[in-house]
Design a protein around this motif. Structure first.
Motif, PDB file in Angstrom:
ATOM      1  N   MET A 276       0.896  -1.078  -0.004  1.00 59.22           N
ATOM      2  CA  MET A 276      -0.013  -0.036  -0.146  1.00 59.22           C
ATOM      3  C   MET A 276       0.905   1.329   0.093  1.00 59.22           C
ATOM      4  N   ASP A 277       0.533   2.237  -0.994  1.00 60.54           N
ATOM      5  CA  ASP A 277       1.204   3.537  -0.909  1.00 60.54           C
ATOM      6  C   ASP A 277       0.822   4.594   0.041  1.00 60.54           C
ATOM      7  N   TYR A 278       1.610   5.466   0.545  1.00 66.73           N
ATOM      8  CA  TYR A 278       1.423   6.486   1.274  1.00 66.73           C
ATOM      9  C   TYR A 278       0.589   7.542   0.493  1.00 66.73           C
ATOM     10  N   PRO A 279      -0.328   8.076   1.322  1.00 70.57           N
ATOM     11  CA  PRO A 279      -1.171   9.170   0.579  1.00 70.57           C
ATOM     12  C   PRO A 279      -0.075  10.378  -0.025  1.00 70.57           C
ATOM     13  N   SER A 280      -0.595  10.957  -0.865  1.00 76.68           N
ATOM     14  CA  SER A 280       0.390  11.803  -1.412  1.00 76.68           C
ATOM     15  C   SER A 280       1.161  12.758  -0.725  1.00 76.68           C
ATOM     16  N   PRO A 281       0.371  13.702   0.095  1.00 81.13           N
ATOM     17  CA  PRO A 281       1.264  14.626   0.913  1.00 81.13           C
ATOM     18  C   PRO A 281       2.142  14.105   1.809  1.00 81.13           C
ATOM     19  N   ILE A 282       1.913  12.747   2.558  1.00 79.98           N
ATOM     20  CA  ILE A 282       3.010  12.344   3.390  1.00 79.98           C
ATOM     21  C   ILE A 282       4.028  11.445   2.500  1.00 79.98           C
ATOM     22  N   ALA A 283       3.559  11.026   1.284  1.00 79.91           N
ATOM     23  CA  ALA A 283       4.805  10.540   0.275  1.00 79.91           C
ATOM     24  C   ALA A 283       5.729  11.675   0.115  1.00 79.91           C
ATOM     25  N   LYS A 284       5.169  12.795  -0.151  1.00 84.08           N
ATOM     26  CA  LYS A 284       6.075  14.021  -0.632  1.00 84.08           C
ATOM     27  C   LYS A 284       6.712  14.344   0.492  1.00 84.08           C
ATOM     28  N   LEU A 285       6.416  14.559   1.689  1.00 90.49           N
ATOM     29  CA  LEU A 285       7.043  14.655   2.859  1.00 90.49           C
ATOM     30  C   LEU A 285       8.210  13.715   3.344  1.00 90.49           C
ATOM     31  N   ILE A 286       7.948  12.576   3.210  1.00 89.01           N
ATOM     32  CA  ILE A 286       9.029  11.557   3.264  1.00 89.01           C
ATOM     33  C   ILE A 286      10.085  11.718   2.126  1.00 89.01           C
ATOM     34  N   ASN A 287       9.738  11.990   0.963  1.00 87.41           N
ATOM     35  CA  ASN A 287      10.616  12.388  -0.143  1.00 87.41           C
ATOM     36  C   ASN A 287      11.478  13.393   0.131  1.00 87.41           C
ATOM     37  N   SER A 288      10.869  14.550   0.667  1.00 87.27           N
ATOM     38  CA  SER A 288      11.639  15.599   0.968  1.00 87.27           C
ATOM     39  C   SER A 288      12.410  15.350   2.178  1.00 87.27           C
ATOM     40  N   PHE A 289      12.411  14.605   3.276  1.00 88.80           N
ATOM     41  CA  PHE A 289      13.143  14.277   4.297  1.00 88.80           C
ATOM     42  C   PHE A 289      14.377  13.355   3.520  1.00 88.80           C
ATOM     43  N   THR A 290      14.141  12.617   2.594  1.00 90.46           N
ATOM     44  CA  THR A 290      15.317  11.572   2.408  1.00 90.46           C
ATOM     45  C   THR A 290      16.334  12.503   1.372  1.00 90.46           C
ATOM     46  N   LYS A 291      16.192  13.860   1.276  1.00 91.61           N
ATOM     47  CA  LYS A 291      17.197  14.501   0.273  1.00 91.61           C
ATOM     48  C   LYS A 291      17.906  15.126   1.383  1.00 91.61           C
ATOM     49  N   LEU A 292      17.688  14.960   2.607  1.00 90.06           N
ATOM     50  CA  LEU A 292      18.718  15.332   3.569  1.00 90.06           C
ATOM     51  C   LEU A 292      19.777  14.321   3.867  1.00 90.06           C
ATOM     52  N   PRO A 293      21.129  14.714   3.823  1.00 91.78           N
ATOM     53  CA  PRO A 293      22.168  13.853   4.178  1.00 91.78           C
ATOM     54  C   PRO A 293      22.137  13.156   5.519  1.00 91.78           C
ATOM     55  N   GLY A 294      22.203  11.515   5.300  1.00 96.77           N
ATOM     56  CA  GLY A 294      22.329  10.722   6.352  1.00 96.77           C
ATOM     57  C   GLY A 294      20.861  10.358   6.696  1.00 96.77           C
ATOM     58  N   ILE A 295      19.769  10.724   5.803  1.00 95.93           N
ATOM     59  CA  ILE A 295      18.372  10.360   6.321  1.00 95.93           C
ATOM     60  C   ILE A 295      17.959   9.203   5.052  1.00 95.93           C
ATOM     61  N   GLY A 296      17.847   8.231   5.600  1.00 91.80           N
ATOM     62  CA  GLY A 296      17.249   7.047   4.737  1.00 91.80           C
ATOM     63  C   GLY A 296      15.793   6.935   4.678  1.00 91.80           C
ATOM     64  N   SER A 297      15.149   6.013   3.903  1.00 93.46           N
ATOM     65  CA  SER A 297      13.746   5.988   3.927  1.00 93.46           C
ATOM     66  C   SER A 297      12.917   5.777   5.160  1.00 93.46           C
ATOM     67  N   LYS A 298      13.402   5.056   5.998  1.00 94.30           N
ATOM     68  CA  LYS A 298      13.004   4.572   7.260  1.00 94.30           C
ATOM     69  C   LYS A 298      12.729   5.643   8.164  1.00 94.30           C
ATOM     70  N   THR A 299      13.957   6.328   8.118  1.00100.99           N
ATOM     71  CA  THR A 299      13.914   7.761   9.098  1.00100.99           C
ATOM     72  C   THR A 299      13.217   8.762   8.734  1.00100.99           C
ATOM     73  N   ALA A 300      13.220   8.891   7.283  1.00 97.58           N
ATOM     74  CA  ALA A 300      12.271   9.888   6.761  1.00 97.58           C
ATOM     75  C   ALA A 300      10.798   9.491   7.025  1.00 97.58           C
ATOM     76  N   ALA A 301      10.511   8.236   6.893  1.00 95.10           N
ATOM     77  CA  ALA A 301       9.190   8.016   7.329  1.00 95.10           C
ATOM     78  C   ALA A 301       8.487   8.341   8.736  1.00 95.10           C
ATOM     79  N   ARG A 302       9.731   7.909   9.709  1.00 93.86           N
ATOM     80  CA  ARG A 302       9.464   8.221  11.096  1.00 93.86           C
ATOM     81  C   ARG A 302       9.572   9.885  11.158  1.00 93.86           C
ATOM     82  N   LEU A 303      10.230  10.684  10.705  1.00 88.87           N
ATOM     83  CA  LEU A 303      10.195  11.890  10.786  1.00 88.87           C
ATOM     84  C   LEU A 303       8.903  12.618  10.222  1.00 88.87           C
TER      85      LEU A 303
END
Length: 198
Positions: A1-28
């Motif tokens: 199941m995919d995340y709703p678009s607003p949270i998917a965009k937020l997760i994607n934005s966090f993954t652009k930060l150095p040292g932030i993987g997809s799991k940490t981005a989702a948690r943030l």
């Protein structure tokens, strides 16, 4: 199941930060959802203000909200010494020590042929200009003890020494509280090389 678009965009934005993987981005991202709307607005505004209001000092290249920066504007600073660092975080680290009272110059990187970073990509031209206009007697090169940092230090030394200005390098070696048996060869070599009389 995919995340709703607003949270998917937020997760994607966090993954652009150095040292932030997809799991940490989702948690943030999910942590942000739990924050109050006022806290989220404050956080978003802080990001926008930092990007909009900060710039590089026209003298030293340090990140600042005033030009020239507070350090370059401080008339009590020793203008005969310039400490050259890789980035603004290094300036903050040196200032925490409260023992260095000279000026700074921020390169905004290091020479790295592998990444395509040459002298023209660094804040070197303004350093050379400063050395011609100011009464500088010593330049302390404080780049990191990496291959790129060493190469940058050697390059700067060869560039500055012909002007008759003393060029020094920060000492490297064993850190306080470390054991010799756990130190690598390069650290031990630097410690021997930088030894001083007791």
């Amino acid at each position: 199941m995919d995340y709703p678009s607003p949270i998917a965009k937020l997760i994607n934005s966090f993954t652009k930060l150095p040292g932030i993987g997809s799991k940490t981005a989702a948690r943030l991202a999910f942590y942000v959802l739990e924050m109050s709307e006022a806290d989220v607005s404050y956080f978003a505004q802080a990001l926008i203000n930092a990007k909009r209001d900060l710039k590089y000092c026209s003298v030293c290249g340090n990140i600042t909200d005033t030009d020239p920066c507070m350090i370059c504007s401080d008339s009590s600073r020793d203008r005969s010494i310039i400490l050259v660092v890789e980035d603004s975080r290094d300036v903050m680290s040196m200032e925490k020590m409260q023992e260095y009272h000279g000026c700074y110059h921020v390169l905004q990187g290091v020479l790295s042929p592998m990444e395509g970073t040459g002298p023209e990509d660094l804040n070197i031209a303004s350093l050379i200009k400063r050395l011609q206009n100011e009464e500088v007697k010593e330049v302390i090169v404080a780049t990191n003890a990496t291959a790129e940092g060493e190469a940058t230090a050697i390059y700067l030394s060869r560039l500055i020494k012909p002007a008759g200005i003393k060029v020094t390098r920060l000492a490297h070696g064993l850190s306080v509280g470390s054991d010799i048996e756990y130190a690598d060869e390069m650290t031990l070599f630097r410690a021997i090389e930088g030894r001083r009389e007791l």
